[in-house]
Design a protein around this motif. Structure first.
Motif, PDB file in Angstrom:
ATOM      1  N   THR A 120       0.842  -1.199   0.000  1.00  0.00           N
ATOM      2  CA  THR A 120       0.000   0.000   0.000  1.00  0.00           C
ATOM      3  C   THR A 120       0.873   1.242   0.000  1.00  0.00           C
ATOM      4  N   ALA A 121       0.609   2.132  -0.952  1.00  0.00           N
ATOM      5  CA  ALA A 121       1.285   3.431  -0.984  1.00  0.00           C
ATOM      6  C   ALA A 121       0.391   4.455  -0.318  1.00  0.00           C
ATOM      7  N   LEU A 138      -0.211   8.352   0.155  1.00  0.00           N
ATOM      8  CA  LEU A 138       0.152   9.559  -0.568  1.00  0.00           C
ATOM      9  C   LEU A 138      -0.696  10.745  -0.127  1.00  0.00           C
ATOM     10  N   LEU A 175      11.728  -0.004  -4.078  1.00  0.00           N
ATOM     11  CA  LEU A 175      10.300  -0.304  -4.172  1.00  0.00           C
ATOM     12  C   LEU A 175      10.057  -1.684  -4.769  1.00  0.00           C
ATOM     13  N   ALA A 206       4.107   2.176   2.439  1.00  0.00           N
ATOM     14  CA  ALA A 206       5.158   3.160   2.194  1.00  0.00           C
ATOM     15  C   ALA A 206       4.548   4.530   1.964  1.00  0.00           C
ATOM     16  N   LEU A 241       4.856   7.801   0.217  1.00  0.00           N
ATOM     17  CA  LEU A 241       5.550   8.227  -0.992  1.00  0.00           C
ATOM     18  C   LEU A 241       5.010   9.571  -1.453  1.00  0.00           C
ATOM     19  N   ALA A 290       4.502   5.181  -7.128  1.00  0.00           N
ATOM     20  CA  ALA A 290       3.456   4.459  -6.403  1.00  0.00           C
ATOM     21  C   ALA A 290       2.590   3.657  -7.361  1.00  0.00           C
ATOM     22  N   ALA A 312       2.818  -0.148  -6.292  1.00  0.00           N
ATOM     23  CA  ALA A 312       1.840  -0.428  -5.237  1.00  0.00           C
ATOM     24  C   ALA A 312       0.644  -1.211  -5.760  1.00  0.00           C
ATOM     25  N   MET A 354      -3.479   2.314  -3.393  1.00  0.00           N
ATOM     26  CA  MET A 354      -3.077   3.679  -3.092  1.00  0.00           C
ATOM     27  C   MET A 354      -4.111   4.299  -2.155  1.00  0.00           C
TER      28      MET A 354
END
Length: 273
Positions: free
Chosen positions: A49-50, A52, A196, A211, A213, A219, A223, A226
């Motif tokens: 999972t990103a 953001l 990554l 993460a 990012l 991403a 990923a 998101m």
């Protein structure tokens, strides 16, 4: 479901549910300012999972709440229990955190920093050395093993600490959580992608990886999911193919963009207008 040791303390090893982290109505406030506003979501094993969103929207704050570094209201469960249930030494074998920056006042060489991740592991020194060497190879810092840590560049330090965290998680078994706070912020192009790609491979092997990012395109490439925050709320929580919509990005980041498929890989990429 968790099992218990003979001394009555809980253990994580036999936890089998897919969900590893549950966040319910999580709110963080500083003074009169609400940083995070009643966030609810779950994180599962095998998923990268990103996290953001614009500067100051609460990404790092969310990781700190999950790891109980800051005061919050609401509920956070890790492996089916509140964080306070787990003995620190038990949780440390399964939950690794790479912070934005790591201060180190001792004049260790890089390999000694990575070896710090082995504290608390049940293995011989010979086995630990093999683990350390493997992780330093994975993060491309093996050639820095005897370099004094303070002399390393920011990106080299970042990769050394990632190697340390991976060493810490060596005995996490089937229950691994890796939280990365801006792991690519100091890295060059090659090491951004290799880091990554490593995170993605860990998720494919069953780890729960999150993460923070800033690069939407990175991403989108790596990923599985998101979560984009905006003003302390979740603006979108979806796979890149759904999250990377021009209207969503423009609303969150207040900048006009075009979203097109990558010419070779196919994932969506953002181009600022």
């Amino acid at each position: 479901m968790t099992s218990r040791k003979k001394d009555g303390l809980p253990q994580i090893d036999n936890y089998h549910d897919a969900t590893t982290i549950e966040v319910n109505q999580l709110t963080v406030s500083i003074g009169k300012r609400t940083i995070l506003n009643e966030l609810s979501f779950s994180l599962v094993r095998g998923q990268f999972t990103a996290l953001l969103g614009p500067n100051g929207t609460g990404k790092s704050t969310l990781l700190k709440a999950i790891t109980d570094e800051i005061t919050y209201s609401g509920h956070v469960n890790i492996f089916g229990q509140t964080r306070h249930v787990w003995p620190a030494e038990e949780l440390a074998k399964h939950l690794g955190v790479l912070p934005q920056s790591s201060s180190l006042s001792f004049n260790f060489v890089a390999k000694e920093v990575v070896e710090l991740g082995g504290i608390g592991l049940s293995m011989s020194n010979q086995d630990l050395q093999q683990v350390v060497e493997h992780n330093m190879q994975q993060t491309d810092v093996k050639h820095l093993a005897q370099r004094a840590y303070p002399t390393l560049s920011g990106g080299e330090k970042q990769r050394v600490h990632l190697s340390r965290v991976l060493t810490q998680l060596e005995q996490s078994g089937n229950n691994t959580i890796l939280l990365l706070d801006e792991p690519t912020s100091a890295l060059d192009l090659h090491h951004q992608h290799s880091t990554l790609a490593l995170a993605k491979s860990l998720a494919k092997r069953g780890a729960t990886v999150v993460a923070v990012l800033h690069d939407l395109n990175l991403a989108s490439q790596y990923a599985d999911r998101m979560i984009i925050l905006n003003k302390g709320n979740i603006a979108v929580d979806a796979p890149p193919s759904q999250a990377m919509q021009a209207e969503i990005i423009e609303h969150v980041y207040q900048h006009q963009v075009s979203v097109i498929p990558h010419p070779e890989l196919g994932h969506p990429i953002v181009i600022a207008n």
